[in-house]
Design an enzyme around this catalytic site. Sequence first.
Site, PDB file in Angstrom:
ATOM      1  N   SER A 145      49.239 -41.556  -3.645  1.00 52.03           N
ATOM      2  CA  SER A 145      49.957 -41.388  -2.375  1.00 52.03           C
ATOM      3  C   SER A 145      50.701 -42.677  -2.061  1.00 52.03           C
ATOM      4  CB  SER A 145      48.945 -41.115  -1.258  1.00 52.03           C
ATOM      5  OG  SER A 145      49.539 -41.294   0.008  1.00 52.03           O
ATOM      6  N   TYR A 158      41.052 -42.296   3.025  1.00 58.74           N
ATOM      7  CA  TYR A 158      42.165 -41.873   2.163  1.00 58.74           C
ATOM      8  C   TYR A 158      42.909 -43.096   1.608  1.00 58.74           C
ATOM      9  CZ  TYR A 158      46.212 -38.885   0.906  1.00 58.74           C
ATOM     10  OH  TYR A 158      47.213 -38.204   0.250  1.00 58.74           O
TER      11      TYR A 158
HETATM   12  N1  LIG Z   1      51.253 -33.436   0.877  1.00 61.57           N
HETATM   13  C1  LIG Z   1      51.562 -34.722   0.910  1.00 61.57           C
HETATM   14  O1  LIG Z   1      52.406 -35.151   1.693  1.00 61.57           O
HETATM   15  C2  LIG Z   1      50.873 -35.679  -0.016  1.00 61.57           C
HETATM   16  C3  LIG Z   1      51.344 -36.995  -0.022  1.00 61.57           C
HETATM   17  C4  LIG Z   1      50.751 -37.908  -0.864  1.00 61.57           C
HETATM   18  C5  LIG Z   1      49.733 -37.530  -1.686  1.00 61.57           C
HETATM   19  N2  LIG Z   1      49.285 -36.243  -1.676  1.00 61.57           N
HETATM   20  C6  LIG Z   1      48.202 -35.897  -2.592  1.00 61.57           C
HETATM   21  O2  LIG Z   1      48.534 -34.752  -3.317  1.00 61.57           O
HETATM   22  C7  LIG Z   1      47.335 -34.043  -3.646  1.00 61.57           C
HETATM   23  C8  LIG Z   1      47.492 -32.598  -3.209  1.00 61.57           C
HETATM   24  O3  LIG Z   1      47.682 -32.574  -1.812  1.00 61.57           O
HETATM   25  P1  LIG Z   1      48.282 -31.327  -1.030  1.00 61.57           P
HETATM   26  O4  LIG Z   1      49.178 -31.867  -0.010  1.00 61.57           O
HETATM   27  O5  LIG Z   1      48.764 -30.311  -1.970  1.00 61.57           O
HETATM   28  O6  LIG Z   1      46.959 -30.822  -0.275  1.00 61.57           O
HETATM   29  P2  LIG Z   1      46.402 -29.370   0.047  1.00 61.57           P
HETATM   30  O7  LIG Z   1      47.513 -28.410   0.279  1.00 61.57           O
HETATM   31  O8  LIG Z   1      45.381 -29.563   1.117  1.00 61.57           O
HETATM   32  O9  LIG Z   1      45.677 -28.955  -1.318  1.00 61.57           O
HETATM   33  C9  LIG Z   1      44.558 -29.666  -1.764  1.00 61.57           C
HETATM   34  C10 LIG Z   1      44.057 -29.039  -3.036  1.00 61.57           C
HETATM   35  O10 LIG Z   1      42.892 -29.762  -3.471  1.00 61.57           O
HETATM   36  C11 LIG Z   1      41.833 -28.834  -3.718  1.00 61.57           C
HETATM   37  N3  LIG Z   1      40.544 -29.474  -3.466  1.00 61.57           N
HETATM   38  C12 LIG Z   1      40.150 -30.151  -2.368  1.00 61.57           C
HETATM   39  N4  LIG Z   1      38.876 -30.566  -2.503  1.00 61.57           N
HETATM   40  C13 LIG Z   1      38.463 -30.150  -3.728  1.00 61.57           C
HETATM   41  C14 LIG Z   1      37.263 -30.277  -4.456  1.00 61.57           C
HETATM   42  N5  LIG Z   1      36.197 -30.913  -3.953  1.00 61.57           N
HETATM   43  N6  LIG Z   1      37.184 -29.724  -5.688  1.00 61.57           N
HETATM   44  C15 LIG Z   1      38.248 -29.070  -6.210  1.00 61.57           C
HETATM   45  N7  LIG Z   1      39.429 -28.936  -5.586  1.00 61.57           N
HETATM   46  C16 LIG Z   1      39.523 -29.454  -4.348  1.00 61.57           C
HETATM   47  C17 LIG Z   1      42.125 -27.676  -2.768  1.00 61.57           C
HETATM   48  O11 LIG Z   1      41.560 -26.466  -3.243  1.00 61.57           O
HETATM   49  P3  LIG Z   1      40.222 -25.809  -2.656  1.00 61.57           P
HETATM   50  O12 LIG Z   1      40.106 -26.222  -1.215  1.00 61.57           O
HETATM   51  O13 LIG Z   1      40.429 -24.366  -2.861  1.00 61.57           O
HETATM   52  O14 LIG Z   1      39.133 -26.343  -3.512  1.00 61.57           O
HETATM   53  C18 LIG Z   1      43.648 -27.594  -2.857  1.00 61.57           C
HETATM   54  O15 LIG Z   1      44.041 -26.857  -3.993  1.00 61.57           O
HETATM   55  C19 LIG Z   1      46.203 -34.803  -2.967  1.00 61.57           C
HETATM   56  O16 LIG Z   1      45.580 -35.667  -3.886  1.00 61.57           O
HETATM   57  C20 LIG Z   1      46.909 -35.576  -1.891  1.00 61.57           C
HETATM   58  O17 LIG Z   1      46.210 -36.746  -1.530  1.00 61.57           O
HETATM   59  C21 LIG Z   1      49.834 -35.314  -0.842  1.00 61.57           C
END
Ligand SMILES: NC(=O)c1ccc[n+]([C@@H]2O[C@H](COP(=O)([O-])OP(=O)(O)OC[C@H]3O[C@@H](n4cnc5c(N)ncnc54)[C@H](OP(=O)(O)O)[C@@H]3O)[C@@H](O)[C@H]2O)c1
Length: 254
Positions: A145, A158
């Site tokens: 991130s 985080y």
């Molecule tokens: N969106 C942004 O702006 C942003 C920015 C920077 C970084 N990121 C990073 O990108 C990644 C994805 O984020 P996102 O925005 O797509 O979030 P999201 O929509 O909340 O999706 C998170 C994903 O992680 C899975 N997950 C969470 N806990 C888990 C566990 N214990 N075991 C297995 N799977 C798990 C969830 O699936 P289940 O709940 O079904 O298990 C879901 O598929 C993260 O690492 C986040 O920190 C996102």
Amino acid sequence: MADLFSMKNRVVLLTGASRGLGRDMALCLAEAGATVLCAGRVVKDLEATAKAIARKKGKAHVVPLDITDDVAASATVAALIRKHRRIDVLVNNAGVIHRENIVDTATQDFRKVIETDLIGQFVLSREVGRHMLARQYGRIVNISSVLAVLGRASVAGYVSAKHGLTGLTKNLATEFGPYVTANAIAPGYIRTELNVPLQKNKDFNALLEQRTAAQRWGKPDDLRGALLLLASDAGAYITGHTLVIDGGMSTILA
Ligand SMILES: NC(=O)c1ccc[n+]([C@@H]2O[C@H](COP(=O)([O-])OP(=O)(O)OC[C@H]3O[C@@H](n4cnc5c(N)ncnc54)[C@H](OP(=O)(O)O)[C@@H]3O)[C@@H](O)[C@H]2O)c1
């Protein structure tokens, strides 16, 4: 030139494939030719991703896995290698966030974020990494991130986990070379379920537009180029790197 970024005949284990950034990455990798092993906790949501891939004639399998359960992670990786014969690429995308100021945050809430956003990545990289080292081929892509570079109030777990992931990525690169690369992608703000409170916050939207040269939120497909670069043969000489993809947010003070 397209061959350089091709994922044909590659088997990819992708965590957090059920929604948000992971779902788009799964579609992207499958479109580029990979068989995508879609991991996460909620099978129904993973099946939706796998079906979307199948509709486009791609290959995907559902992998129920809680990445904080290291016994299950180890057994799942062993079973996947037996079934698919190899894992060429590991994308550690799954992650969670907890929003609360430090003085109000319970230790268990901080710990949960570290376990999901840093220790889970360590465990899967170790388990898949042993196999990649033995095969003398592999790509590890950690989804970090912009908060691996910047601090931000109310998300200490985080920020700590993502800063830690920069170090883990460097050490994976150090210990897994010369045939296995490890890199991270550090996205800025991209609309997903993870940041719904921020999407609704007028002040945050104004700040984001002011602090990004792109003057907008990111879209999940803004990460596709970097993902294919780091997951394919195109990235053979890139390792230990964290690539920030934030529309310029971390370069602009105001
Ligand atoms: N969106 C942004 O702006 C942003 C920015 C920077 C970084 N990121 C990073 O990108 C990644 C994805 O984020 P996102 O925005 O797509 O979030 P999201 O929509 O909340 O999706 C998170 C994903 O992680 C899975 N997950 C969470 N806990 C888990 C566990 N214990 N075991 C297995 N799977 C798990 C969830 O699936 P289940 O709940 O079904 O298990 C879901 O598929 C993260 O690492 C986040 O920190 C996102």
